[in-house]
Enzyme design. Structure first.
Site, PDB file in Angstrom:
ATOM      1  CE  LYS A 126       0.059   3.915   3.804  1.00 57.60           C
ATOM      2  NZ  LYS A 126      -1.090   3.485   4.621  1.00 57.60           N
ATOM      3  N   GLY A 165       2.859   5.240  10.875  1.00 57.27           N
ATOM      4  CA  GLY A 165       3.487   3.974  10.496  1.00 57.27           C
ATOM      5  C   GLY A 165       2.667   3.200   9.485  1.00 57.27           C
ATOM      6  CG  ASP A 166       1.368   0.892   5.907  1.00 56.16           C
ATOM      7  OD1 ASP A 166       0.175   1.176   5.997  1.00 56.16           O
ATOM      8  OD2 ASP A 166       1.777  -0.055   5.184  1.00 56.16           O
ATOM      9  CG  ASN A 240       0.989  -2.731  15.499  1.00 49.86           C
ATOM     10  OD1 ASN A 240       1.063  -3.248  16.614  1.00 49.86           O
ATOM     11  ND2 ASN A 240       1.054  -1.450  15.282  1.00 49.86           N
TER      12      ASN A 240
HETATM   13  N1  GLU Z   1      -0.960   3.006   7.803  1.00 46.14           N
HETATM   14  C1  GLU Z   1      -2.226   3.062   8.466  1.00 46.14           C
HETATM   15  C2  GLU Z   1      -3.331   2.932   7.454  1.00 46.14           C
HETATM   16  O1  GLU Z   1      -3.184   2.201   6.497  1.00 46.14           O
HETATM   17  C3  GLU Z   1      -2.349   4.232   9.410  1.00 46.14           C
HETATM   18  C4  GLU Z   1      -2.256   5.594   8.814  1.00 46.14           C
HETATM   19  C5  GLU Z   1      -2.219   6.729   9.833  1.00 46.14           C
HETATM   20  O2  GLU Z   1      -2.401   6.458  11.009  1.00 46.14           O
HETATM   21  O3  GLU Z   1      -1.992   7.858   9.403  1.00 46.14           O
HETATM   22  O4  GLU Z   1      -4.401   3.456   7.583  1.00 46.14           O
END
Ligand code: GLU
Length: 447
Positions: A126, A165-166, A240
């Protein structure tokens, strides 16, 4: 809590002082793993847990950029590459003013188990920054993203680490990040997921997290002899995840009665459906107060300024906003209102104290690691689409997503049963996610 687990939590606290979110997830996960470690003393001997709670690599870097007034701005960028036993590091980037190592580490640690549960070949990582894109111009966001990627690019790659994204990182940010990566390496490759459809993105990725949450919730309800159709659902957030969740809940005949934003929450007993869900899409990522304009546009809806929606009576609660949005008082209010089901949409939306209270009071909880894994699962499908260089149809993606979510539910339920927890999806998700990573780590030796 057993001695072994306590000892690891102490290690984590000592190594990562002042990072309560990271300590919180370690405590929550390791508590479920106690019977697994009893059964597998070889894991303890191999220092597996000690290795698991220590990121393989963490980078922190300066991000310098110039705002629209010509003023120099300095932010911090991070990428924690937690575990690559199952595949390239995979996980989102979060841009929000409260980002610091404790947040990125908690998210990265959770991502290891979540990604393992998908059954796909992805490790956990992350990243992010304390940069807040809300209120910034497109040009400012672009300059920031270009500067951020100018350092990050040397640490990532389609076979190494694939960010997505996040919170605060959506299609616009991914586009700017991708453009800069491509300029630097001079290769068009699947290094980020959540890309636009015109340059390698996956049909259906945007709504995948929300759809997956609802598929998971449907399984959970079914296992308890109930149907999601006709259920009243209280959800939070307006991003989202909330949007995709509201869309699919409506599709399956459930009724969404709340949403929330920085200014409070909306109670809409008529249901957040049809054009109201489209309106969510408009508000998504605006960073603005969303409840006041919603109540103005749809006057039957009630606006509760400064409050969270957890005091309303609903059949199912789906927190989709952010970590620790459900605290002990919220949990008490839910139980007092007869809450039977909570399905976590956001990452770690429930404090450990609230989680224990809910479960002790008979609430069935779908943990975020399992319930929101549909997003990253579709990211892994996007990686494979990019490697094959062949676009996929939306229907194909939806079908794969549904199968993956059903499998995640079933394997979490089976793992919990096997280790004596009964139908406890929180413990089951931790155990099922862990077992696969543990097996791979054991096979790969002391690295
Ligand atoms: N941020 C998203 C999660 O918490 C997606 C992570 C990703 O697609 O790599 O899983």
């Amino acid at each position: 809590m057993g001695k072994i687990v306590e000892q690891y939590i102490e290690i984590a606290k000592k190594r990562n002082p002042g990072e309560p979110e990271f300590h919180q997830t370690i405590e929550e996960v390791l508590t479920s793993l106690e019977p697994v470690l009893e059964k597998h003393p070889e894991y303890v001997e191999a220092g597996l847990i000690e290795r698991l709670i220590e990121p393989e690599r963490g980078i922190s870097f300066r991000v310098t950029w110039v705002d629209d007034n010509g003023k120099v701005q300095v932010n911090r960028g991070y990428r924690y590459q937690f575990n690559s036993a199952l595949g390239p590091y995979k996980g989102g980037l979060r841009f929000a003013s409260n980002v610091y190592p404790g947040i990125i580490k908690f998210l990265g640690f959770e991502q290891i188990f979540k990604n393992s549960l998908t059954g796909l070949s992805i490790g956990g990582g992350k990243g992010g920054s304390d940069f807040d894109p809300n209120g910034k111009s497109d040009a400012e966001v672009m300059r920031f993203c270009q500067s951020f990627m100018t350092e990050l690019y040397r640490h990532i790659g389609p076979e190494t680490d694939v960010p997505a994204g996040d919170i605060g990182v959506g299609a616009r940010e991914i586009g700017y990040l991708y453009g800069q990566y491509k300029r630097l390496v001079n290769r068009f490759e699947g290094v980020l997921t959540g890309k636009g459809l015109s340059y390698g993105g996956l049909n259906g990725r945007t709504e995948a997290t929300g759809f997956g949450i609802v598929f998971f919730a449907r399984n959970m309800l079914k296992a308890c002899g109930e149907d999601i159709k006709g259920k009243k659902v209280a959800i939070s957030g307006f991003g989202n995840v909330t949007w995709g969740t509201a869309w699919k809940l409506n599709d399956l005949g459930a009724k969404v009665i709340t949403i929330s934003g920085p200014d409070g929450y909306i109670l809409d007993e008529d249901g957040v459906s049809g054009e109201k869900v489209d309106y969510l899409l408009e508000l998504r990522g605006s960073g603005k107060n969303i409840c006041a304009p919603y109540a103005e546009k749809f006057p039957n809806a009630k606006f509760f300024p400064g409050e969270k929606p957890w005091g309303v009576k609903a059949d199912l609660y789906i927190p989709c906003a952010t970590q620790n949005e459900i605290r002990i008082d919220d949990a008490k209010a839910m139980v007092a209102n007869g809450c039977k089901f909570l399905c976590e949409g956001a990452n770690m939306p429930t404090t450990n104290e609230a989680l224990t209270y809910l479960m002790d009071n008979g609430v069935t909880v779908g943990p975020s690691k399992a319930a929101n894994a549909g997003g990253v699962a579709c990211s892994a499908i996007e990686m494979s689409q990019n490697a094959r260089k062949m676009p996929m149809q939306k229907e194909e993606v939806y079908a794969q997503l549904e199968t993956i979510m059903n499998t995640i539910h079933d394997s979490a339920a089976a793992a919990a049963e096997e280790y004596g927890f009964g139908y406890n999806l929180v413990a089951g998700a931790n155990i099922a996610g862990f077992l696969k990573v543990a097996e791979a780590m054991m096979a790969q030796g002391l690295v």
